[in-house]
Design a protein around this motif. Structure first.
Motif, mmCIF file in Angstrom:
data_model
loop_
_atom_site.group_PDB
_atom_site.id
_atom_site.type_symbol
_atom_site.label_atom_id
_atom_site.label_comp_id
_atom_site.label_asym_id
_atom_site.label_seq_id
_atom_site.Cartn_x
_atom_site.Cartn_y
_atom_site.Cartn_z
ATOM 1 N N GLU A 52 41.601 48.859 40.286
ATOM 2 C CA GLU A 52 40.265 48.270 40.409
ATOM 3 C C GLU A 52 39.204 49.136 39.722
ATOM 4 O OE1 GLU A 52 39.391 47.278 44.489
ATOM 5 O OE2 GLU A 52 37.278 47.759 44.207
ATOM 6 N N ALA A 53 38.928 50.263 40.312
ATOM 7 C CA ALA A 53 37.870 51.126 39.786
ATOM 8 C C ALA A 53 38.097 52.540 40.298
ATOM 9 C CB ALA A 53 36.513 50.615 40.253
ATOM 10 N N PHE A 65 43.685 56.940 39.763
ATOM 11 C CA PHE A 65 44.651 57.063 40.855
ATOM 12 C C PHE A 65 45.121 58.502 41.094
ATOM 13 C CE2 PHE A 65 45.114 52.423 40.174
ATOM 14 C CZ PHE A 65 45.038 51.996 41.494
ATOM 15 N N ASN A 97 42.291 51.106 34.986
ATOM 16 C CA ASN A 97 41.549 50.291 35.950
ATOM 17 C C ASN A 97 40.750 49.215 35.227
ATOM 18 O OD1 ASN A 97 41.882 51.520 38.670
ATOM 19 N ND2 ASN A 97 41.025 53.336 37.675
ATOM 20 N N HIS A 170 47.078 46.466 46.905
ATOM 21 C CA HIS A 170 46.525 47.745 46.443
ATOM 22 C C HIS A 170 46.951 48.876 47.387
ATOM 23 C CE1 HIS A 170 43.648 50.751 45.199
ATOM 24 N NE2 HIS A 170 43.309 49.987 44.182
HETATM 25 N N1 URA Z 1 41.725 52.774 43.338
HETATM 26 C C1 URA Z 1 41.787 52.136 42.163
HETATM 27 O O1 URA Z 1 41.829 50.923 42.083
HETATM 28 N N2 URA Z 1 41.822 52.875 41.075
HETATM 29 C C2 URA Z 1 41.812 54.199 41.083
HETATM 30 O O2 URA Z 1 41.857 54.790 40.015
HETATM 31 C C3 URA Z 1 41.742 54.848 42.328
HETATM 32 C C4 URA Z 1 41.696 54.118 43.440
#
Ligand code: URA
Length: 199
Positions: A52-53, A65, A97, A170
């Protein structure tokens, strides 16, 4: 969006894409973020994971991540013999992401932010050219499949930019709902089976 499209299209390789995103000044998120979080892992990987982000840890380190969710993601893929540091394309992962900058207070991405940055993600997939894509969570599915509802989508093959795409829960969700890990395990085995099938 038109400018993002033009910039993304003109990027002929991953370095150029990274430079194009760095030069893109139309997204507010950039101003609140400490670092650009472009990607991690091996560009020759058969599997590309799209989250996601960036969160707090990712924003600090400039890598996707790497926080708690990321550690779980690494464990999940390790269970099927894959990891982001492997030089072997069969075992390697490439990770990015939907959004390259952390949203303030980790709020959800806004649809207009996703729409604006989507051309970069699409180009990113084209340049890595993976055999299959794993979409982590609702926002990745919404961006690339234009579909909502991860609990219904997960565990079934979809298609993103002409390649098989597996929607998965997720890892941040799995940390809050450990019972759902068995669903994630099922989906990981589907990824593994598809890789064997399409070798
Ligand atoms: N969650 C995500 O979606 N991406 C990341 O890079 C870290 C946590």
């Amino acid at each position: 969006v038109a400018e993002a499209k033009a910039l993304a299209k003109s990027a002929g390789d991953l370095d150029a894409l990274r430079t194009a995103i760095e030069a893109f000044e139309h997204c507010e998120l950039k101003r609140g973020a400490r670092n650009l979080v472009f990607a991690d892992g091996q560009p020759n990987a058969r599997v590309m994971v799209i989250g996601e982000a960036p969160g707090r840890d990712e924003d600090m380190q400039g890598k996707p991540f790497v926080g708690r969710a990321g550690q779980l993601l690494d464990k999940m893929f390790a269970a099927i013999g894959m990891d982001r540091t492997s030089p072997d394309a069969e075992a390697a992962l490439y990770i990015t992401n939907v959004l390259p900058w952390r949203p303030p207070q980790n709020r959800d991405p806004k649809p207009e932010e996703v729409a604006m940055l989507l051309p970069f993600v699409q180009r990113h997939i084209e340049l890595v050219d993976p055999d299959l894509v794993v979409l982590m969570g609702n926002h990745a599915c919404q961006a690339l499949l234009k579909k909502k509802g991860i609990t219904r989508l997960r565990g079934k093959w979809a298609e993103a930019l002409g390649r098989p795409a597996m929607p998965m829960l997720h890892p941040a969700y799995l940390l809050r709902n450990p019972v759902a890990k068995r669903d994630a395990w099922h989906d990981l085995l589907m990824v593994q089976a598809k890789l064997r099938e399409t070798k």
